[in-house]
Design an enzyme around this catalytic site. Sequence first.
Site, PDB file in Angstrom:
ATOM      1  N   HIS A   1       0.845  -1.192   0.000  1.00 50.83           N
ATOM      2  CA  HIS A   1       0.000   0.000   0.000  1.00 50.83           C
ATOM      3  C   HIS A   1       0.877   1.238   0.000  1.00 50.83           C
ATOM      4  CE1 HIS A   1      -3.425   2.591   0.868  1.00 50.83           C
ATOM      5  NE2 HIS A   1      -2.629   3.251   1.686  1.00 50.83           N
TER       6      HIS A   1
ATOM      7  N   ASP B   1     -15.099   2.917   7.598  1.00 53.04           N
ATOM      8  CA  ASP B   1     -14.079   3.850   7.101  1.00 53.04           C
ATOM      9  C   ASP B   1     -14.670   4.842   6.107  1.00 53.04           C
ATOM     10  OD1 ASP B   1     -11.298   4.829   6.702  1.00 53.04           O
ATOM     11  OD2 ASP B   1     -11.681   4.112   4.669  1.00 53.04           O
TER      12      ASP B   1
ATOM     13  N   ARG C   1     -14.508  13.191   8.086  1.00 53.04           N
ATOM     14  CA  ARG C   1     -13.169  13.789   8.263  1.00 53.04           C
ATOM     15  C   ARG C   1     -12.876  14.799   7.165  1.00 53.04           C
ATOM     16  NH1 ARG C   1      -9.428   8.884   8.083  1.00 53.04           N
ATOM     17  NH2 ARG C   1      -7.796  10.464   8.288  1.00 53.04           N
TER      18      ARG C   1
ATOM     19  N   SER D   1      -7.473   3.984   9.352  1.00 52.03           N
ATOM     20  CA  SER D   1      -8.181   3.953   8.070  1.00 52.03           C
ATOM     21  C   SER D   1      -7.443   3.050   7.072  1.00 52.03           C
ATOM     22  CB  SER D   1      -8.294   5.388   7.533  1.00 52.03           C
ATOM     23  OG  SER D   1      -8.693   5.410   6.190  1.00 52.03           O
TER      24      SER D   1
ATOM     25  N   LYS E   1      -8.408  -1.315   6.183  1.00 52.48           N
ATOM     26  CA  LYS E   1      -8.663  -1.794   4.820  1.00 52.48           C
ATOM     27  C   LYS E   1      -7.645  -2.854   4.404  1.00 52.48           C
ATOM     28  CE  LYS E   1      -8.999   2.532   3.700  1.00 52.48           C
ATOM     29  NZ  LYS E   1      -9.046   3.836   3.030  1.00 52.48           N
TER      30      LYS E   1
HETATM   31  N1  URA Z   1      -5.762   7.189   2.911  1.00 51.19           N
HETATM   32  C1  URA Z   1      -6.692   6.476   3.553  1.00 51.19           C
HETATM   33  O1  URA Z   1      -7.109   5.424   3.076  1.00 51.19           O
HETATM   34  N2  URA Z   1      -7.177   6.930   4.714  1.00 51.19           N
HETATM   35  C2  URA Z   1      -6.747   8.076   5.269  1.00 51.19           C
HETATM   36  O2  URA Z   1      -7.216   8.433   6.331  1.00 51.19           O
HETATM   37  C3  URA Z   1      -5.790   8.826   4.592  1.00 51.19           C
HETATM   38  C4  URA Z   1      -5.299   8.354   3.414  1.00 51.19           C
END
Ligand code: URA
Length: 436
Positions: A83, A162, A169, A184, A188
């Site tokens: 990621h 999320d 947010r 977050s 995932k």
């Molecule tokens: N990318 C994400 O998936 N979540 C965040 O909070 C910031 C960047």
Amino acid sequence: MNPYQFILKKRSCGEHTAEEIREFILNYAAGKGVEPYQMSAWLMAVWFNGMTVPELSALTQAMIDSGDSVDLSSLPGVKVDKHSTGGVGDTTTLILAPLAAAAGATVAKMSGRGLGHTGGTLDKLESVPGLRTNLSAEEFMNQVRRIGCAVISQTGNLVPADGKMYALRDVTATVDSIPLIASSVMSKKLACGAECILLDVKYGRGAFMDTLENARELARRMVDLGQHMGRKVRAVISDMDQPLGTLIGNALEVREAIEILRNERPGSALETVSVELASHLLEMAGICPDLDSSRKKIRELLVSGAGLRKLGEMFAAQGGNGEVVNDVNLLPQASIIEPIPAPRGGYVTSIHAQKIGFASTALGAGRMRKEDPIDPAVGIEMKHRVGDKIEKGEPLAILHANKRETIAEAKELILSSIVIGDEKVAPRKLIEEVVE
Ligand code: URA
Ligand code: CA
């Protein structure tokens, strides 16, 4: 759990129990008992007061449990995932996924779309004629079983908490909180089921984290979270002050990935970082005993064309034209090619990655809102990196556009993002450090 008392506790720097965090998150995700204004207030309290290690683990687990998780256990081999926290010209996935798969790792990857100045792997992939990223869970698993890799959009109901929290947010100035970003991202990644997770945490003016200190802290918290949940997790901290790749835009980035896998851009920044990330994955997966032997193996697969062939197989398996790996002219191409001449001679001393990303978005390659359409063909070809010497009038960059009216803004952004000085400066290290 009373939402008012829960918010008050975080506002007063108290520590939550795992149970109350779980109830707060699951109730909010289910749309009962916790209102969006209460979640917003709590997110702001977290922004100011942070979270302890046990709180962050509980938050991440609750977010995962708000939806389904992917079970990759029926697939052969060691399941690896990567990621990136996002950037400009950051096309490493399209290079490392086929290389790692060609080396015997299992790459079952879910990716995202671009937003604002950053690009997204799904948008890039979809510039390949015919290619689909919305595979069903069954198609996804079958493809990975057959060829070792797939890169698709999220399937099923993964971490719904999320999505709902991120939307708040985004409009309450609480995106840039290290614990909120860590939970977050990791909720995932953990829900996607890989055994080995490599995080590429970018820092600089094109990244979420502007300073090395913040990037280090985010990396540390994400690695700890993943390890606490029984996965092998490592992070590299890499530069995103100037764009990583030379080509920026969707089809253009696919073209650069193909050219790298054809060994036509040896030593380039994007190649260097992609090979390094792929090598970490092989070592983490235990396919090679150490980083040096992993690098050697990845280099061999690149030079032999095995990575290129795997990328073509992946394109074809997802319904795309696999021939593009042999002929990049099959990718969509822009109708207007416009060089931007350097206003003076000297040395390139800095390139502002975020502004270059916005220039690409202005041409139509990216989107400012989630629902905006994108143009796969347009983007920017950078002709220089920090440290290069240039002559006045030489092209700094070349615009690939389809609409005349998009050129002026892109040109202005590019000219304001590239600083030319009299003294040669050394570029920053591509990979600053490794956190594990
Ligand atoms: N990318 C994400 O998936 N979540 C965040 O909070 C910031 C960047
Ligand atoms: Ca990304």
